[in-house]
Design a protein around this motif. Structure first.
Motif, PDB file in Angstrom:
ATOM      1  N   GLY A 127      65.213 -93.650 -31.840  1.00 36.66           N
ATOM      2  CA  GLY A 127      64.691 -94.912 -31.324  1.00 36.66           C
ATOM      3  C   GLY A 127      65.841 -95.891 -31.157  1.00 36.66           C
ATOM      4  O   GLY A 127      67.006 -95.494 -31.069  1.00 36.66           O
ATOM      5  N   TYR A 128      65.515 -97.165 -31.175  1.00 33.31           N
ATOM      6  CA  TYR A 128      66.440 -98.210 -30.761  1.00 33.31           C
ATOM      7  C   TYR A 128      67.778 -98.260 -31.509  1.00 33.31           C
ATOM      8  O   TYR A 128      68.814 -98.586 -30.925  1.00 33.31           O
ATOM      9  N   CYS A 129      67.747 -97.956 -32.814  1.00 36.14           N
ATOM     10  CA  CYS A 129      68.969 -98.165 -33.608  1.00 36.14           C
ATOM     11  C   CYS A 129      70.119 -97.317 -33.095  1.00 36.14           C
ATOM     12  O   CYS A 129      69.949 -96.175 -32.715  1.00 36.14           O
ATOM     13  N   ALA A 438      62.458 -90.245 -39.580  1.00 33.84           N
ATOM     14  CA  ALA A 438      62.970 -91.171 -40.599  1.00 33.84           C
ATOM     15  C   ALA A 438      62.802 -92.586 -40.078  1.00 33.84           C
ATOM     16  O   ALA A 438      63.160 -92.877 -38.937  1.00 33.84           O
ATOM     17  N   ASP A 439      62.255 -93.454 -40.890  1.00 38.32           N
ATOM     18  CA  ASP A 439      62.030 -94.838 -40.464  1.00 38.32           C
ATOM     19  C   ASP A 439      62.000 -95.711 -41.700  1.00 38.32           C
ATOM     20  O   ASP A 439      61.901 -95.213 -42.826  1.00 38.32           O
ATOM     21  N   LEU A 440      62.090 -97.024 -41.486  1.00 36.52           N
ATOM     22  CA  LEU A 440      61.923 -97.929 -42.621  1.00 36.52           C
ATOM     23  C   LEU A 440      60.448 -98.083 -42.977  1.00 36.52           C
ATOM     24  O   LEU A 440      60.093 -98.281 -44.121  1.00 36.52           O
ATOM     25  N   HIS A 613      60.806-105.680 -29.610  1.00 39.11           N
ATOM     26  CA  HIS A 613      59.925-104.516 -29.512  1.00 39.11           C
ATOM     27  C   HIS A 613      58.839-104.612 -30.590  1.00 39.11           C
ATOM     28  O   HIS A 613      58.251-105.651 -30.759  1.00 39.11           O
ATOM     29  N   SER A 614      58.650-103.508 -31.352  1.00 39.27           N
ATOM     30  CA  SER A 614      57.557-103.525 -32.321  1.00 39.27           C
ATOM     31  C   SER A 614      58.008-104.050 -33.672  1.00 39.27           C
ATOM     32  O   SER A 614      57.222-104.119 -34.597  1.00 39.27           O
ATOM     33  N   ARG A 615      59.296-104.406 -33.791  1.00 36.44           N
ATOM     34  CA  ARG A 615      59.833-104.503 -35.138  1.00 36.44           C
ATOM     35  C   ARG A 615      59.416-105.722 -35.938  1.00 36.44           C
ATOM     36  O   ARG A 615      59.547-105.730 -37.153  1.00 36.44           O
ATOM     37  N   LEU A 616      58.931-106.766 -35.282  1.00 35.46           N
ATOM     38  CA  LEU A 616      58.560-107.944 -36.069  1.00 35.46           C
ATOM     39  C   LEU A 616      57.078-108.292 -35.966  1.00 35.46           C
ATOM     40  O   LEU A 616      56.644-109.281 -36.537  1.00 35.46           O
TER      41      LEU A 616
HETATM   42  N1  LIG Z   1      56.064-101.531 -21.922  1.00 33.94           N
HETATM   43  C1  LIG Z   1      57.344-101.607 -22.245  1.00 33.94           C
HETATM   44  N2  LIG Z   1      57.884-100.621 -22.987  1.00 33.94           N
HETATM   45  C2  LIG Z   1      59.191-100.678 -23.322  1.00 33.94           C
HETATM   46  C3  LIG Z   1      59.998-101.756 -22.913  1.00 33.94           C
HETATM   47  C4  LIG Z   1      59.410-102.789 -22.126  1.00 33.94           C
HETATM   48  O1  LIG Z   1      60.058-103.767 -21.746  1.00 33.94           O
HETATM   49  N3  LIG Z   1      58.082-102.674 -21.804  1.00 33.94           N
HETATM   50  N4  LIG Z   1      61.319-101.789 -23.263  1.00 33.94           N
HETATM   51  C5  LIG Z   1      61.990-100.520 -23.446  1.00 33.94           C
HETATM   52  C6  LIG Z   1      63.296-100.767 -24.068  1.00 33.94           C
HETATM   53  S1  LIG Z   1      64.408-101.709 -23.185  1.00 33.94           S
HETATM   54  C7  LIG Z   1      63.620-100.265 -25.262  1.00 33.94           C
HETATM   55  S2  LIG Z   1      65.219-100.487 -25.862  1.00 33.94           S
HETATM   56  C8  LIG Z   1      62.664 -99.464 -26.055  1.00 33.94           C
HETATM   57  C9  LIG Z   1      62.738 -99.708 -27.538  1.00 33.94           C
HETATM   58  O2  LIG Z   1      61.931 -98.758 -28.134  1.00 33.94           O
HETATM   59  P1  LIG Z   1      62.088 -98.370 -29.646  1.00 33.94           P
HETATM   60  O3  LIG Z   1      63.501 -98.182 -29.969  1.00 33.94           O
HETATM   61  O4  LIG Z   1      61.233 -97.211 -29.890  1.00 33.94           O
HETATM   62  O5  LIG Z   1      61.484 -99.688 -30.290  1.00 33.94           O
HETATM   63  P2  LIG Z   1      61.467-100.303 -31.704  1.00 33.94           P
HETATM   64  O6  LIG Z   1      60.208-101.049 -31.896  1.00 33.94           O
HETATM   65  O7  LIG Z   1      62.681-101.080 -31.881  1.00 33.94           O
HETATM   66  O8  LIG Z   1      61.366 -99.065 -32.639  1.00 33.94           O
HETATM   67  C10 LIG Z   1      62.386 -98.500 -33.292  1.00 33.94           C
HETATM   68  C11 LIG Z   1      61.900 -97.894 -34.590  1.00 33.94           C
HETATM   69  O9  LIG Z   1      63.073 -97.778 -35.380  1.00 33.94           O
HETATM   70  C12 LIG Z   1      62.785 -98.206 -36.685  1.00 33.94           C
HETATM   71  N5  LIG Z   1      64.031 -98.629 -37.326  1.00 33.94           N
HETATM   72  C13 LIG Z   1      64.550 -99.870 -37.402  1.00 33.94           C
HETATM   73  N6  LIG Z   1      65.726 -99.838 -38.062  1.00 33.94           N
HETATM   74  C14 LIG Z   1      65.954 -98.543 -38.402  1.00 33.94           C
HETATM   75  C15 LIG Z   1      67.010 -97.878 -39.076  1.00 33.94           C
HETATM   76  O10 LIG Z   1      67.999 -98.458 -39.491  1.00 33.94           O
HETATM   77  N7  LIG Z   1      66.872 -96.523 -39.229  1.00 33.94           N
HETATM   78  C16 LIG Z   1      65.791 -95.835 -38.766  1.00 33.94           C
HETATM   79  N8  LIG Z   1      65.742 -94.513 -38.963  1.00 33.94           N
HETATM   80  N9  LIG Z   1      64.785 -96.460 -38.126  1.00 33.94           N
HETATM   81  C17 LIG Z   1      64.867 -97.782 -37.943  1.00 33.94           C
HETATM   82  C18 LIG Z   1      61.769 -99.294 -36.510  1.00 33.94           C
HETATM   83  O11 LIG Z   1      61.049 -99.484 -37.700  1.00 33.94           O
HETATM   84  C19 LIG Z   1      60.919 -98.751 -35.363  1.00 33.94           C
HETATM   85  O12 LIG Z   1      59.867 -97.961 -35.850  1.00 33.94           O
HETATM   86  O13 LIG Z   1      61.334 -99.772 -25.631  1.00 33.94           O
HETATM   87  C20 LIG Z   1      61.144 -99.534 -24.271  1.00 33.94           C
HETATM   88  N10 LIG Z   1      59.729 -99.652 -24.023  1.00 33.94           N
END
Ligand SMILES: Nc1nc2c(c(=O)[nH]1)N[C@H]1C(S)=C(S)[C@@H](COP(=O)(O)OP(=O)(O)OC[C@H]3O[C@@H](n4cnc5c(=O)[nH]c(N)nc54)[C@H](O)[C@@H]3O)O[C@H]1N2
Ligand SMILES: Nc1nc2c(c(=O)[nH]1)N[C@H]1C(S)=C(S)[C@@H](COP(=O)(O)OP(=O)(O)OC[C@H]3O[C@@H](n4cnc5c(=O)[nH]c(N)nc54)[C@H](O)[C@@H]3O)O[C@H]1N2
Ligand SMILES: [Mo]
Length: 717
Positions: A127-129, A438-440, A613-616
């Protein structure tokens, strides 16, 4: 109240209170930032956070997301121990297991899939990290699978590829030396708060600001001299129309064009069809505003273009729109010039810091040969430019098993809500032989996993990071990892040992890996460990405009390519166009039936100040700012449908329906609906089809799809 009690209540650091300020970084947001944090810690507990005043990057500032760090770290749904699923997938029933047991199960299961179906049947997804990515990428390759993928499949990588195809390297705005700032889909206050100071300074020295955005945003209100309130997804047409005006008025920089560009004749010919009236009508703009904005951009140089990280490429015509906008920079001779846009190569994890690292060698040296990636052949430019799979085809391949089966996923922070057609991905995950994540937090995705691992946050780990201006830091944990959680890189290195992956480097651990990656920069991990703040890197040298063009662009012709020879390779077989052509952002949803049944344009995920995103969404402070998932609709549209502020409404498309509250606004024009993403209870990605993709990048049209809305009467609905 005693004085000590007063000091404690005010969280004053010092010997008397026992409160210590410890330095770390905020990793809630994107790695483009990661502001320095002062964490106020007492007895191993974080009491509050503030921006670090003397941090070279954020200089004391943090944003409305960063202030939530304490509540984020202590979220009630933190995963506490490794878990093994005991209920049905998705049911959320787990039992705790030890780390050793969890590693053993993961190793056995992944190896079983590898033995039966081959290593490529195991997909690794992040995911995003970003912070652990070089190690994760290497882990996948050392395991033997080519199938490593990340959120780059939907984030800003398509913008990077569009830049590479056009000029050989993405080029950022040099706002500090510009006279005109063209903020194309620029919403700095919400998505990148530290970018605002530079634009303000430009205004203060008499510069001009043009903002192209369908919304009236704080950036529009506070900064813009001209706001082009464009119809979503029509930006390519505007950029081509501006090019026509520039050429016809003699504002093009012909010396620059002759010396540094390729394909100008074809491009100049193509833009002729984008006459002012036609463009104004497509974009919903006043022709006089387009003229004036173009005049300022072209004649009040140097002019820097700030394109959004991802907005443009979140349309099915977005890749070419991004290119069309970029071409304006070369057309006016602003590319790689002071005050224009210039390439500044990334040092580590997308961040430019003026020195080179061995980040890519670190994992490419283990790259398995002879395997075909998920989605390979579907998005040929992606295949050419990106060393990971395009995840938009992951669910289909799992379900259909073609061209080969994918039977297991090992995820770090995987989040199904962020994928279009989330329901299909969940169906696919249910069919896997094995899924570990793996997630928080125990999020919706983790509930489908067979093994869940607890990761810790940036405040509980040590993390290597570089910053603009030539800085690097290795942070120290400010508290011990909560419960039994671990840092992701420790998880990867321990799993590599447990699985006997045979990768000596990973087995040595994170610090050894970083030492290898930064070798030659003049600092080692041991040096970095003496500090808890970013330090100057001896090898860092500032990158100057002009250096890139002098060496020749990294394109097939060595020039800035209006006409892309890379894309031309795929014209005959895949229909990709070498010129930055404009197409309809709703091309696949524009039948008469679709227009009738889904008359609104749905834009999802415009950034808001209280969440990333979903984080907060689950953090009390942040959530209190927007307690309910709501969609924004223009006041007149709402009135016509009998919808009032706060009404419950159904938002639906041909793919799905969600229930949210209506928020009435004048910030958007009629015919549009905006909805924030990332809610589990109202996941707007259920409304976006899995095939609504840009053929160049494979990116979903998150910001341009068709939908409809209806008021819910309450009873029975
Ligand atoms: N409809 C719609 N969908 C989108 C977007 C949109 O604009 N509209 N944007 C897109 C874009 S640009 C992006 S970047 C993506 C983002 O999509 P994701 O990366 O899937 O979004 P996050 O909500 O940041 O989820 C990341 C997960 O990583 C977990 N996490 C946080 N920190 C850590 C860590 O240190 N280690 C681990 N293992 N996990 C961790 C969080 O708890 C969360 O569950 O979404 C995309 N999806
Ligand atoms: N607060 C917050 N900050 C974030 C994130 C977050 O979730 N929350 N996510 C991070 C991530 S992963 C990313 S990729 C970046 C994205 O960063 P940005 O791309 O800056 O994010 P947005 O706010 O979606 O888009 C910027 C502006 O584009 C406008 N826009 C929407 N559609 C169109 C269009 O068709 N044409 C034009 N010209 N403009 C349009 C929006 O109204 C908005 O004002 O943000 C990062 N920063
Ligand atoms: Mo993103």
């Amino acid at each position: 109240m005693t004085e000590l009690e007063r000091l404690l209540k005010a969280k004053i650091p010092g010997e008397r209170t026992g409160i210590e300020i410890k330095h770390s970084l905020c990793a809630i947001c994107s790695p483009g930032h990661h502001c320095g944090l002062d964490c106020y810690v007492k007895d191993g507990v974080i009491l509050k956070v503030e921006g670090t005043p003397d941090h070279p990057y954020n200089r004391g500032k943090i944003c409305s997301k960063g202030v939530n760090n304490r509540q984020y770290v202590y979220r009630a749904d933190r995963i506490r121990t490794p878990l093994r699923r005991v209920g049905e997938r998705g049911e959320g029933k787990f039992e705790p297991v030890s780390w050793e047991e969890a590693y053993k199960i993961i190793g056995e299961k992944l190896n079983a899939v590898k033995a039966q179906y081959g290593p490529q049947a195991v997909a690794f997804f992040s995911g995003y990290c970003k912070w652990y990515r070089p190690l994760f990428h290497r882990f996948a390759y050392s395991f033997g699978s080519i199938n490593y993928g990340t959120d780059d499949s939907t984030c800003n990588q398509a913008s990077v590829v569009a830049g590479m195809v056009t000029s050989g390297a993405p080029a950022g705005p040099d706002t500090g030396r510009a006279n005109t700032f063209l903020g194309w889909a620029f919403s700095g206050y919400y998505s990148s708060h530290l970018s605002i100071a530079g634009v303000r300074a430009l205004k203060e020295r008499g510069g001009k600001v043009i903002i192209v955005d369908p919304r009236i945003t704080p950036a529009v209100k506070n900064l813009a001299d001209i706001h082009l309130q464009i119809n979503p997804g029509t930006d390519g047409a505007l950029a081509l129309g501006m090019a026509k005006i520039i050429i016809e008025n003699g504002w093009a920089d012909m010396d620059f064009i002759k010396k540094y560009t390729h394909g100008y004749e074809q491009y100049a010919q193509y833009v002729k069809q984008f006459g002012l009236e036609k463009v104004a009508s497509i974009c919903g703009l006043d022709p006089a505003d387009i003229m004036e904005a173009t005049r300022i951009f072209a004649t009040n140089g140097p002019a820097a273009i700030n394109q959004s990280a991802s907005t443009m490429v979140h349309f099915i015509n977005g890749f070419q729109a991004f290119r069309a906008i970029l071409c304006l920079s070369a057309l006016t001779g602003n590319f790689d010039q002071p005050g224009g846009n210039f390439p500044n190569p990334p040092t580590y994890l997308h961040k430019p810091a003026g020195f080179t690292t061995r980040e890519h060698e670190f994992y490419t040296c283990k790259k398995p040969e002879g395997q075909r990636r998920i989605a390979e052949g579907k998005f040929p430019v992606w295949d050419l430019m990106c060393d990971e799979f395009q995840a938009m085809d992951l669910a289909r391949q799992i379900i259909e098993g073609t061209p080969y089966p994918v039977k297991a996923i090992f995820g770090l922070g995987m989040n199904v809500k962020m994928f279009p057609a989330t329901d299909k991905l969940i169906e696919a995950i249910k069919q896997l032989d094995f899924f570990a994540d793996a997630d928080l937090f125990m999020n919706q995705t983790a509930k489908y996993a067979d093994i869940v691992l607890p990761s810790c946050s940036s405040l509980e780990r040590s993390e290597f990071k570089v910053y603009q201006g030539g800085y690097a830091v290795l942070t120290k944990p400010v508290i011990e990892p909560l419960y039994e959680s671990k840092s992701d890189t420790d998880i990867l290195c321990e799993l590599a040992r447990s699985m006997k992956l045979g990768d000596e480097m990973l087995e040595k651990g994170y610090e050894a890996c970083i030492d290898w990656i930064i070798d030659g920069c003049g600092l080692t991990v041991a040096d970095l460990k003496k500090h808890d703040m970013p330090v100057p890197v001896p090898a860092a040298k500032p990158v100057q405009p002009g250096q890139y063009l002098a060496k020749g662009c990294k394109t097939p012709t060595g020039k800035f390519e209006f006409y892309s020879e890379t894309l031309a390779r795929f014209t005959k077989d895949c229909g990709l166009e070498p010129l930055p052509v404009y197409s309809d952002p709703l091309a696949d949803e524009n039948s008469d039936d679709m227009r009738r049944d889904y008359p609104f344009l749905l834009s999802t995920g415009v950034r808001v100040p209280n969440t990333i995103h979903s984080r907060l969404h689950e953090v009390p402070w942040a959530r209190s700012l927007r307690p309910d998932p709501c969609c924004e609709i223009n006041r007149e549209d709402a009135a016509a449908l009998g919808i009032a502020e706060g009404d419950d409404v159904a938002l639906y498309s041909r793919h799905g329906e969600i229930r949210v509250k209506a928020r009435l606004t004048r910030k958007i024009k009629r015919g549009q609906i905006f909805m924030v993403h990332g809610y589990t209870e109202a996941n707007v990605n259920l409304l976006i089809g899995e095939k609504h993709l840009d053929p160049y990048s494979g990116y979903p049209g998150f910001k341009g799809a068709r939908c409809n809305i209806r008021k819910l009467s309450g009873v029975g609905e």
